[in-house]
Structure formats: structure tokens, C-alpha cells
Design a protein around this motif. Structure first.
Motif, PDB file in Angstrom:
ATOM      1  N   THR A  53       0.552  -1.090  -0.135  1.00 20.49           N
ATOM      2  CA  THR A  53      -0.168   0.105  -0.519  1.00 20.49           C
ATOM      3  C   THR A  53       0.924   1.162  -0.269  1.00 20.49           C
ATOM      4  O   THR A  53       2.069   1.378   0.710  1.00 20.49           O
ATOM      5  N   ASP A  54       0.588   2.040  -0.560  1.00 21.92           N
ATOM      6  CA  ASP A  54       1.462   3.705  -1.095  1.00 21.92           C
ATOM      7  C   ASP A  54       0.349   4.141  -0.014  1.00 21.92           C
ATOM      8  O   ASP A  54      -0.287   4.677  -0.367  1.00 21.92           O
ATOM      9  N   THR A  55       1.024   5.139   0.457  1.00 22.76           N
ATOM     10  CA  THR A  55       0.295   5.770   1.853  1.00 22.76           C
ATOM     11  C   THR A  55      -0.375   6.765   0.941  1.00 22.76           C
ATOM     12  O   THR A  55      -1.683   7.286   0.865  1.00 22.76           O
TER      13      THR A  55
END
Length: 114
Positions: A3-5
Motif C-alpha cells: 500500500t502506497d501511503t
């Protein structure tokens, strides 16, 4: 599942805020308006047009956020169904607007595929 923030924040803003506002507005309605909303959202016309489009867009963004490519494919299929359904629903009112909707949906699908 990575997951990319940045994409997670965008996802939560893009879908969390409208869903929270619609839920809040729904619970502020009286019983007859709530029943009207339920019948509108479960009608076949809505489910084939805007319902498919909204669910497809949600699944595509969910897939981009959490890196699940299979969900993106399902989202694209729903997006295509929503585009065609919206074009058919709009055809009776305005043929030009219907073709414009179909063209915009085709452009959206093209950008999501490439």
C-alpha cells in the motif's frame, strides 16, 4: 499486498468523504424519503448505468491503492457496463449527449488500461 501511503490518502478522501456525507444525509431524511432513495438505488436502470460506473471506479481505485490487478480487471468490466448503460439510458433524452457519454467513458477506460 503493498500500500502506497499517498494513494491510500487519495483513496480515502475520494471515496470516504462522499460516502460519509451521503450516509449522514440519508439518516437525516424522513422515512418516506429514505424509502424513495432505496427504491431509486435498487432500480435496474440505476444499477446498470451509474451503479456499475461507481462500483467500477471504486474497484479500480481500490486495486491501484492495494496493488491487486484482478480487481482492476473487474472494475474495468463494470466501468464499461456502466458507460454503455448510461449511454443507453440517456439515448431517449439526447442522442448527442449519449454519444458524448459513450466517448468519455471510452476515454476513461483507455487511460485506465494504458
Amino acid at each position: 499486498m503493498e500500500t502506497d501511503t499517498d494513494s491510500l490518502v487519495t483513496f480515502l478522501i475520494a471515496f470516504g468523504v462522499p460516502i460519509a456525507m451521503m450516509t449522514w444525509a440519508y439518516f437525516k431524511m424522513n422515512a418516506t424519503d429514505q424509502q424513495s432513495v432505496k427504491s431509486d438505488f435498487t432500480s435496474p436502470k440505476f444499477l446498470v448505468s451509474m451503479g456499475s460506473f461507481a462500483l467500477g471506479a471504486f474497484l479500480i481505485e481500490f486495486s491501484d491503492t492495494f496493488a491487486v490487478p484482478m480487481i482492476k480487471t473487474m472494475g474495468l468490466v463494470l466501468l464499461i457496463i456502466g458507460g454503455i448503460g448510461s449511454s443507453i439510458v440517456t439515448w431517449k433524452a439526447s442522442k448527442v449527449r449519449s454519444l458524448l457519454i459513450l466517448g468519455l467513458f471510452a476515454l476513461m477506460v483507455f487511460f485506465h488500461v494504458s
